[in-house]
Motif scaffolding. Structure first.
Motif, PDB file in Angstrom:
ATOM      1  N   ASN A   1      41.758  43.506  43.833  1.00  0.00           N
ATOM      2  CA  ASN A   1      41.545  43.680  45.345  1.00  0.00           C
ATOM      3  C   ASN A   1      42.754  43.055  45.617  1.00  0.00           C
ATOM      4  O   ASN A   1      43.627  42.480  45.191  1.00  0.00           O
ATOM      5  CB  ASN A   1      40.160  43.038  45.744  1.00  0.00           C
ATOM      6  CG  ASN A   1      39.937  41.609  45.475  1.00  0.00           C
ATOM      7  OD1 ASN A   1      41.048  40.754  45.469  1.00  0.00           O
ATOM      8  ND2 ASN A   1      38.922  41.296  45.139  1.00  0.00           N
ATOM      9  N   PRO A   2      42.991  43.193  47.218  1.00  0.00           N
ATOM     10  CA  PRO A   2      44.153  42.297  47.785  1.00  0.00           C
ATOM     11  C   PRO A   2      44.274  40.743  47.658  1.00  0.00           C
ATOM     12  O   PRO A   2      45.366  40.409  47.477  1.00  0.00           O
ATOM     13  CB  PRO A   2      43.871  42.606  49.077  1.00  0.00           C
ATOM     14  CG  PRO A   2      43.196  43.984  49.466  1.00  0.00           C
ATOM     15  CD  PRO A   2      42.241  43.865  48.153  1.00  0.00           C
ATOM     16  N   GLY A   3      43.242  40.168  47.058  1.00  0.00           N
ATOM     17  CA  GLY A   3      43.337  38.892  46.709  1.00  0.00           C
ATOM     18  C   GLY A   3      43.826  38.574  45.656  1.00  0.00           C
ATOM     19  O   GLY A   3      44.688  37.708  45.238  1.00  0.00           O
ATOM     20  N   THR A   4      43.484  39.328  44.543  1.00  0.00           N
ATOM     21  CA  THR A   4      43.760  39.085  42.952  1.00  0.00           C
ATOM     22  C   THR A   4      45.276  39.755  43.122  1.00  0.00           C
ATOM     23  O   THR A   4      46.155  39.121  42.160  1.00  0.00           O
ATOM     24  CB  THR A   4      42.963  40.068  42.139  1.00  0.00           C
ATOM     25  OG1 THR A   4      43.229  41.441  42.320  1.00  0.00           O
ATOM     26  CG2 THR A   4      41.430  39.572  42.224  1.00  0.00           C
ATOM     27  N   ALA A   5      45.655  40.491  43.816  1.00  0.00           N
ATOM     28  CA  ALA A   5      46.868  40.932  43.836  1.00  0.00           C
ATOM     29  C   ALA A   5      48.010  39.794  44.053  1.00  0.00           C
ATOM     30  O   ALA A   5      49.135  39.787  43.620  1.00  0.00           O
ATOM     31  CB  ALA A   5      47.468  42.008  44.875  1.00  0.00           C
ATOM     32  N   GLY A   6      47.553  38.780  44.746  1.00  0.00           N
ATOM     33  CA  GLY A   6      48.521  37.482  44.767  1.00  0.00           C
ATOM     34  C   GLY A   6      48.525  36.743  43.687  1.00  0.00           C
ATOM     35  O   GLY A   6      49.584  35.826  43.552  1.00  0.00           O
ATOM     36  N   ILE A   7      47.625  36.725  42.564  1.00  0.00           N
ATOM     37  CA  ILE A   7      47.909  35.965  41.488  1.00  0.00           C
ATOM     38  C   ILE A   7      47.991  36.756  40.181  1.00  0.00           C
ATOM     39  O   ILE A   7      48.164  36.280  39.108  1.00  0.00           O
ATOM     40  CB  ILE A   7      46.773  35.062  41.469  1.00  0.00           C
ATOM     41  CG1 ILE A   7      45.365  35.880  41.549  1.00  0.00           C
ATOM     42  CG2 ILE A   7      46.846  33.934  42.277  1.00  0.00           C
ATOM     43  CD1 ILE A   7      44.077  34.727  41.098  1.00  0.00           C
ATOM     44  N   ALA A   8      47.633  38.316  40.264  1.00  0.00           N
ATOM     45  CA  ALA A   8      47.624  39.066  38.929  1.00  0.00           C
ATOM     46  C   ALA A   8      48.216  40.256  39.437  1.00  0.00           C
ATOM     47  O   ALA A   8      48.498  40.628  40.632  1.00  0.00           O
ATOM     48  CB  ALA A   8      46.318  39.359  38.637  1.00  0.00           C
ATOM     49  N   ASP A   9      48.499  41.049  38.361  1.00  0.00           N
ATOM     50  CA  ASP A   9      48.973  42.494  38.624  1.00  0.00           C
ATOM     51  C   ASP A   9      47.937  43.415  38.502  1.00  0.00           C
ATOM     52  O   ASP A   9      47.084  43.382  37.664  1.00  0.00           O
ATOM     53  CB  ASP A   9      49.741  42.979  37.216  1.00  0.00           C
ATOM     54  CG  ASP A   9      51.193  42.277  37.287  1.00  0.00           C
ATOM     55  OD1 ASP A   9      51.790  41.987  38.503  1.00  0.00           O
ATOM     56  OD2 ASP A   9      51.927  41.969  36.329  1.00  0.00           O
ATOM     57  N   ASN A  10      47.674  44.281  39.616  1.00  0.00           N
ATOM     58  CA  ASN A  10      46.426  45.124  39.894  1.00  0.00           C
ATOM     59  C   ASN A  10      46.878  46.311  39.293  1.00  0.00           C
ATOM     60  O   ASN A  10      47.871  46.927  39.469  1.00  0.00           O
ATOM     61  CB  ASN A  10      46.199  45.156  41.357  1.00  0.00           C
ATOM     62  CG  ASN A  10      45.263  44.081  41.927  1.00  0.00           C
ATOM     63  OD1 ASN A  10      45.085  43.077  40.936  1.00  0.00           O
ATOM     64  ND2 ASN A  10      45.087  44.017  42.955  1.00  0.00           N
ATOM     65  N   HIS A  11      45.784  47.136  38.810  1.00  0.00           N
ATOM     66  CA  HIS A  11      45.963  48.616  37.963  1.00  0.00           C
ATOM     67  C   HIS A  11      44.800  49.312  38.683  1.00  0.00           C
ATOM     68  O   HIS A  11      43.865  48.852  38.518  1.00  0.00           O
ATOM     69  CB  HIS A  11      45.795  48.419  36.657  1.00  0.00           C
ATOM     70  CG  HIS A  11      47.038  47.437  36.084  1.00  0.00           C
ATOM     71  ND1 HIS A  11      48.144  48.053  35.527  1.00  0.00           N
ATOM     72  CD2 HIS A  11      46.914  46.253  35.504  1.00  0.00           C
ATOM     73  CE1 HIS A  11      49.064  47.076  35.046  1.00  0.00           C
ATOM     74  NE2 HIS A  11      48.209  45.793  35.219  1.00  0.00           N
ATOM     75  N   GLN A  12      45.147  50.185  39.567  1.00  0.00           N
ATOM     76  CA  GLN A  12      44.320  51.312  39.899  1.00  0.00           C
ATOM     77  C   GLN A  12      43.795  52.158  38.882  1.00  0.00           C
ATOM     78  O   GLN A  12      44.225  53.204  38.348  1.00  0.00           O
ATOM     79  CB  GLN A  12      44.747  52.026  41.156  1.00  0.00           C
ATOM     80  CG  GLN A  12      45.373  51.139  42.072  1.00  0.00           C
ATOM     81  CD  GLN A  12      44.119  50.276  42.719  1.00  0.00           C
ATOM     82  OE1 GLN A  12      43.085  50.665  43.189  1.00  0.00           O
ATOM     83  NE2 GLN A  12      44.463  48.926  42.681  1.00  0.00           N
ATOM     84  N   LEU A  13      42.449  51.887  38.607  1.00  0.00           N
ATOM     85  CA  LEU A  13      41.629  52.777  37.763  1.00  0.00           C
ATOM     86  C   LEU A  13      40.301  52.659  37.766  1.00  0.00           C
ATOM     87  O   LEU A  13      39.902  51.647  38.311  1.00  0.00           O
ATOM     88  CB  LEU A  13      42.182  52.651  36.248  1.00  0.00           C
ATOM     89  CG  LEU A  13      41.840  51.331  35.366  1.00  0.00           C
ATOM     90  CD1 LEU A  13      40.668  50.808  35.208  1.00  0.00           C
ATOM     91  CD2 LEU A  13      42.593  51.443  34.095  1.00  0.00           C
ATOM     92  N   ASP A  14      39.385  53.457  37.223  1.00  0.00           N
ATOM     93  CA  ASP A  14      37.946  53.290  37.168  1.00  0.00           C
ATOM     94  C   ASP A  14      37.525  52.549  36.119  1.00  0.00           C
ATOM     95  O   ASP A  14      37.678  52.923  35.071  1.00  0.00           O
ATOM     96  CB  ASP A  14      37.209  54.668  37.204  1.00  0.00           C
ATOM     97  CG  ASP A  14      35.553  54.611  37.234  1.00  0.00           C
ATOM     98  OD1 ASP A  14      35.302  53.489  37.217  1.00  0.00           O
ATOM     99  OD2 ASP A  14      35.073  55.650  37.153  1.00  0.00           O
ATOM    100  N   PRO A  15      37.028  51.077  36.231  1.00  0.00           N
ATOM    101  CA  PRO A  15      36.725  50.288  35.209  1.00  0.00           C
ATOM    102  C   PRO A  15      35.743  50.638  34.442  1.00  0.00           C
ATOM    103  O   PRO A  15      35.261  50.070  33.539  1.00  0.00           O
ATOM    104  CB  PRO A  15      36.469  48.957  35.971  1.00  0.00           C
ATOM    105  CG  PRO A  15      35.974  49.321  37.276  1.00  0.00           C
ATOM    106  CD  PRO A  15      36.594  50.555  37.673  1.00  0.00           C
ATOM    107  N   THR A  16      34.823  51.867  35.041  1.00  0.00           N
ATOM    108  CA  THR A  16      33.709  52.271  34.369  1.00  0.00           C
ATOM    109  C   THR A  16      33.978  53.417  33.321  1.00  0.00           C
ATOM    110  O   THR A  16      33.116  53.870  32.452  1.00  0.00           O
ATOM    111  CB  THR A  16      32.577  52.734  34.870  1.00  0.00           C
ATOM    112  OG1 THR A  16      32.892  53.809  35.762  1.00  0.00           O
ATOM    113  CG2 THR A  16      32.111  51.721  36.054  1.00  0.00           C
ATOM    114  N   ASP A  17      35.303  53.725  33.145  1.00  0.00           N
ATOM    115  CA  ASP A  17      36.034  54.737  32.202  1.00  0.00           C
ATOM    116  C   ASP A  17      36.276  53.911  30.902  1.00  0.00           C
ATOM    117  O   ASP A  17      37.313  53.623  31.031  1.00  0.00           O
ATOM    118  CB  ASP A  17      37.037  55.661  33.147  1.00  0.00           C
ATOM    119  CG  ASP A  17      37.522  56.537  32.125  1.00  0.00           C
ATOM    120  OD1 ASP A  17      37.308  56.634  30.969  1.00  0.00           O
ATOM    121  OD2 ASP A  17      38.261  57.535  32.846  1.00  0.00           O
TER     122      ASP A  17
END
Length: 411
Positions: free
Chosen positions: A34-50
């Protein structure tokens, strides 16, 4: 250690924050985050249930550990797929996650393991439900057998409401009402052994004074100054370890965190529910107090070899989290409203903000994207100071139509 966290809520932001603080973590990724984790990690857009998409991402990242946040990911079999592909995964496989995915299965495991819990009946028809409601009487406790994002339980003195919930759910578990305060205890498990974390208390009802509908949780705090000193040892010996042993006996070893929701009744400790993941928002306060680096702990669960005698170290003091919810939560939360004041909130001494249901819109504004929007955490040398910090930070946040409880940790 390269770590991938699956999920997008406040719990996952709290996990990412704890992992970010661990010097052993050399690369931190969230999917989708989410926008909060983007400040401390690299975000990857995918469906985590896949399972396929997650396994492919773990491969590209050369992940040394995958940490699963939400229950739906576990039930989708993502843990199974990751293990089959050779990735250490903190989170049970689909079969073991049934301890949350099916209330009936959980009751079956508890009965076989001798775990103390409420008397209950599994009901598949309206007639069976009505008979069970007659047998147990008010207050009526009706639980959807399947996953319901923390909102599948109705506790009410209104018979019509109880009957209506049972009819809407289909298969339900109806059980006796348990008196006494509720406590959440997380235990880290490697399939054979379990290690406890700090107990916490959350607030399920939407409004002050435990009024209104059940929610996923409106706030939490730790430590619990009123809890019996022997509580953790008692729960580990009578609840957690017997459940882990029973699942292992069934050849479905439990790897991950086992969440025991407990009632401290006049007859002793009773299990209200088991969950197959970190509770939200209790995780936000428990991990705030954790002094032991978390990555090695979670990896130890994933690959085995957890020392059952080990006890994590904890920072002194207390933590309180207050959930800021969107207008209409929990029934019909409004999405797309702008959120401001987060910088001012984070400037409050001892406070910080975790994102739970937020996103950036096309103009780059931070807006609501879920019912529970923010977790505002306050810390301090004692609960009163931590509580004051949390609510001062909440007062800095502007969100049209939002609501929050004002009685979190008001002891």
């Amino acid at each position: 250690m390269r770590v991938l966290v699956l999920g997008s809520g406040g719990r996952e932001h709290a996990l990412a924050r704890a992992l970010h603080r661990d010097p052993a973590v050399t690369a931190l990724h969230c999917a989708p985050g989410n926008p909060g984790t983007a400040g401390i990690a690299d975000n990857h857009q995918l469906d985590p249930t896949d399972p396929v998409a997650v396994t492919e991402l773990a491969g590209r990242l050369r992940a040394d550990l995958v940490v699963v946040g939400p229950e739906a990911v576990l039930v989708a079999g993502v843990g199974d797929a990751l293990r089959k592909a050779g990735f250490p995964c903190f989170g049970p496989d689909r079969a073991a996650a049934r301890i949350e995915a099916s209330k009936a299965f959980a009751k079956e495991v508890m009965a076989a393991a001798g775990v103390p819990t409420a008397d209950a009946r599994v009901c598949d028809t309206s007639a069976e439900a009505e008979e069970a409601l007659d047998a147990f009487g008010p207050p009526y406790v009706v639980k959807d057998d399947g996953l319901a994002a923390g909102k599948g339980v109705v506790v009410t003195g209104d018979r019509a409401a109880a009957s209506g919930h049972a009819a809407a759910c289909g298969r339900v578990v109806i059980e006796e009402f348990l008196d006494g305060p509720e406590v959440s205890l997380f235990a880290l498990c490697d399939g054979e052994h379990a290690v406890p974390l700090l107990p916490a208390q959350d607030f399920k009802r939407a409004y002050d004074g435990d009024e209104g509908p059940n929610t996923g949780g409106m706030g939490a705090y730790t430590p619990l100054p009123w809890a019996p000193p022997e509580l953790v040892d008692e729960v580990m010996s009578s609840v957690v370890q017997p459940a882990v042993d029973e699942l292992r006996r069934r050849e479905i070893p439990y790897v991950g965190v086992l969440y025991a929701g407990l009632a401290l009744t006049s007859r002793g400790v009773r299990v209200v529910e088991f969950n197959a993941r970190f509770g939200d928002p209790e995780t936000q306060v428990v991990l705030d107090r954790l002094a032991t680096p978390i990555a090695t702990l979670l990896q130890g669960c994933a690959i085995g070899g957890l020392d059952p005698a080990f006890r994590p170290e904890w920072r002194p003091g207390a933590a309180v989290t207050v959930v800021v919810a969107a207008e209409g939560y929990p029934s019909a939360p409004v999405k797309g409203d702008e959120i401001t004041g987060l910088d001012e909130a984070s400037e409050v001494e001892g406070a910080y903000v975790l994102h739970a249901g937020t996103k950036l819109d096309a103009e780059g504004r931070l807006v609501t994207a879920g019912g529970r929007v923010l977790n505002v955490v306050g810390t301090g040398p004692d609960l009163a100071t931590a509580r004051e910090a949390a609510y001062e930070a909440v007062s800095k946040i502007a969100l049209r139509g939002s609501h929050h409880r004002t009685d979190i940790a008001d002891l």
